[in-house]
Design a protein around this motif. Structure first.
Motif: not given
Length: 488
Positions: A160-166
């Motif tokens: 979820l964090r990577r998706e939010a950062e992307e």
């Protein structure tokens, strides 16, 4: 029977003393051996006892009595007649206190005395572990399941964090692209305004000349007028560029002299003050229409003030240090998602600044060799703050962003140095600072209501100075949330 009861009571008493001594062990050490904190492990042990009692777990009466005493001590604390439960004291063992005449059932709990509830939990776990070999594998299986759940939870959080950062990266790239397009559109509009002003000033002269050159041919007259207008615009813009470059070249000379460079590029002639693109001329020089009327330019010809003249000057000055590029105006805008912006910035403490009353914070952002444009975003809590942008013509040793918070007196001195009224020949401007140009003057911004954003195309190598001014506030300090980045 009495001897057995006394032995049981003494055994429990001895356990309580040992338990008090062992209760000094830290919870971390207990968790290290079992994989669970003590309260969680105790609940797991009670669950195991209830599920396995009479099936995989077959205990003697004395062992059951001891375990139940530990559970009562862990649940209610020290035994007291006035507050202890009256019914169901030994329900787990299968007896009822109100009907039982065996004193060992309540003496086992009473014998634990002042044993703490934590110690009682620990003794219950240890006693169950010593009586049933299946208990430890039971806890290990649950620990493995717990770790697997933790691993999946961490993986899900990372995903979820990577998706939010992307998603945030794509959003920033889209915003940057949109702002670049808006900036190009703004420059195009400025060009149209300048062309309209120039065409309005020369409309009569160019029309008269076209009638003289192409009488009775309206189409050729219009084509000639368009050529004259285009050449006039190019000549005017070339003059503006030269004036600005010469002005910045003088600043660059000062910077090179301070750095010990003995070979700066001197200007060929004194330069008039710089003139911005968005300020078209209000009056055409008198000599310009006369030259056009007397010597009509061709479509591809260039006057001495045109591009070829500039090329000759560049060839003459070949090998010298190039002056800074043209300083373009900045683009500014706002957006409403102030709370989401603060939440996205809060996780990085370096992007949150506490600016006290009567103080000013300066964020120094060196230009990056891979970037072409700087972007900034900022907001505050509850109150507004002053904001301005300057560009310092200096060579930064690194691309690290730094923040300095100073008192208002220091900032006032800096503002005085930026005042165009200060005359260099009068000695009012200090020589210990690199040349600095003002991009956005310092004004109070309502950044507590919406996010203030902006961008500026790199004019060359140097350092951007983002000034956040709270010197006008006598009592209130401000919390600033900011973010800077560059685009390629």
């Amino acid at each position: 029977m009495a001897d057995a009861e006394q032995s049981l009571v003494n055994g429990v008493t001895n356990l309580s003393v040992n338990g008090n001594e062992k209760s000094k062990e830290s919870g971390d050490e207990f968790a290290k051996g079992w994989g669970f904190q003590l309260p969680e492990l105790y609940k797991l042990a009670v669950r195991f006892y209830k599920e396995k009692n009479g099936k995989a777990l077959k205990l003697k009466y004395q062992d059951k009595l001891r375990l139940v005493a530990y559970t009562k001590q862990a649940t209610y604390g020290k035994y007291r007649n006035d507050v202890s439960p009256e019914v169901g004291f030994l329900d787990v063992v299968g007896n009822d206190r109100s009907l039982s005449t065996d004193p060992s059932e309540w003496q086992a709990w009473q014998a634990l005395g002042d044993m703490s509830q934590t110690t009682a939990m620990a003794e219950f776990v240890k006693q169950l572990d010593s009586l049933c070999p299946l208990f430890r594998p039971f806890t290990e299986a649950h620990n493995a399941e717990k770790q697997e759940q933790e691993r999946k939870r961490h993986e899900e959080e990372d995903r979820l964090r990577r998706e939010a950062e992307e998603k945030e990266r794509r959003r920033l790239e889209e915003e940057a692209q949109q702002q670049l397009e808006l900036q190009k559109q703004k420059q195009l509009e400025q060009e149209m305004q300048i062309r309209a002003a120039l065409n309005q000033q020369t409309a009569v002269q160019f029309a008269q000349y076209a009638q003289q050159q192409c009488p009775n041919n309206k189409q050729q007259q219009e084509e000639l007028i368009r050529q004259l207008q285009e050449q006039h615009y190019q000549q005017y813009m070339q003059q503006v560029y030269q004036q600005q470059l010469m002005h910045q070249q003088q600043q660059y000379q000062q910077m090179q002299q301070q750095a010990g460079n003995t070979a700066p590029a001197p200007p060929s002639q004194p330069a008039p003050p710089s003139q911005q693109m968005e300020s078209p001329p209000t009056q055409q020089p008198a000599s310009q229409p006369t030259e056009v009327a007397s010597t009509p330019p061709q479509a591809n010809s260039v006057t001495p003030n045109g591009t070829e003249g500039t090329t000759e000057k560049r060839q003459e000055g070949e090998g010298q240090v190039a002056p800074p590029a043209l300083l373009m105006p900045a683009s500014v805008w706002t957006r409403k998602d102030i709370q989401s912006f603060k939440d996205s910035v809060k996780h990085c403490q370096e992007n949150v600044i506490k600016i006290g009353s009567l103080a000013t914070a300066t964020v120094r952002v060196p230009t990056h060799e891979d970037g072409t444009c700087l972007f900034w975003e900022f907001a505050t809590d509850y109150y507004d703050i002053g904001f301005g942008v300057y560009f310092e013509w200096t060579i930064a040793p690194s691309t690290t962003v730094s923040v300095t918070v100073s008192e208002s007196s220091d900032e006032e001195e800096f503002d005085e140095e930026q005042d165009p009224k200060n005359d260099v020949e009068q000695g009012t401007k200090k020589e210990d600072r690199p040349p600095t140009d003002e991009i956005i003057p310092v004004y109070r911004r309502d950044c507590h209501e919406e996010v203030y954003c902006g961008s500026h195309a790199y004019p060359g190598q140097g350092v951007y100075l983002l000034k956040f001014d709270n010197s006008y506030s006598l009592w209130r300090s401000k919390t600033l949330y900011y973010r800077v980045y560059y685009s390629r």
